[in-house]
Design a protein around this motif. Structure first.
Motif, mmCIF file in Angstrom:
data_model
loop_
_atom_site.group_PDB
_atom_site.id
_atom_site.type_symbol
_atom_site.label_atom_id
_atom_site.label_comp_id
_atom_site.label_asym_id
_atom_site.label_seq_id
_atom_site.Cartn_x
_atom_site.Cartn_y
_atom_site.Cartn_z
ATOM 1 N N LYS A 83 34.879 -25.884 23.293
ATOM 2 C CA LYS A 83 34.494 -24.481 23.493
ATOM 3 C C LYS A 83 35.277 -23.573 22.552
ATOM 4 O O LYS A 83 34.704 -22.722 21.870
ATOM 5 N N GLN A 87 33.558 -21.496 19.446
ATOM 6 C CA GLN A 87 33.532 -20.035 19.543
ATOM 7 C C GLN A 87 34.265 -19.379 18.384
ATOM 8 O O GLN A 87 33.859 -18.326 17.908
ATOM 9 N N LYS A 106 29.662 -22.828 25.529
ATOM 10 C CA LYS A 106 30.562 -22.062 26.383
ATOM 11 C C LYS A 106 30.115 -22.126 27.846
ATOM 12 O O LYS A 106 30.918 -22.370 28.735
ATOM 13 N N VAL A 109 30.712 -25.575 29.446
ATOM 14 C CA VAL A 109 32.122 -25.754 29.793
ATOM 15 C C VAL A 109 32.476 -24.902 31.007
ATOM 16 O O VAL A 109 33.091 -25.390 31.967
ATOM 17 N N ASP A 110 32.069 -23.637 30.998
ATOM 18 C CA ASP A 110 32.380 -22.722 32.112
ATOM 19 C C ASP A 110 31.734 -23.166 33.423
ATOM 20 O O ASP A 110 32.230 -22.863 34.494
#
Length: 116
Positions: A83, A87, A106, A109-110
């Motif tokens: 991530k 990013q 992202k 992963v979140d």
């Protein structure tokens, strides 16, 4: 005396300029922070990795510092790092991920980096 004053002025200005460093590397990167739908590893992440990461992260040893990303377990164990480097656009090296793809990584992963 004049030289010492000049030295102090230069030190002060140098310190101020160093303290005001501005990182413009990621200035125009706009990643959507909203994760509306669940992101699938098998439908979204795995294809992204296969297309964008396998030239270096294929486990063949050609790139000794590149972790092998051929399995879900390997990807999941490095999810936070993946991530971060996507990013910041440090990875992939060819830099061809779209903002939507970076956002999907992202979100995956979140959402817990699930094997779904």
């Amino acid at each position: 005396m004049k030289n010492i004053r000049l030295l102090y002025i230069n030190l002060i200005l140098g310190t101020i300029l160093m303290a005001c460093e501005y990182n413009v590397e990621n200035e125009d990167v706009k990643v959507d922070d909203q994760c509306e739908a669940e992101v699938s590893y098998s439908n979204t992440l795995s294809p992204l990795i296969n297309v964008n990461c396998m030239p270096c992260h294929n486990g063949d040893g050609s790139y000794p510092l590149a972790p092998d990303l051929r399995t879900y377990g390997a990807v999941e164990s490095l999810a936070g790092l993946i991530k971060e480097v996507t990013q910041s656009r440090r990875m992939p090296k060819n830099g061809n991920l779209t903002n939507a793809e970076i956002s999907a990584i992202k979100c995956w992963v979140d959402q817990g980096a699930m094997n779904n």
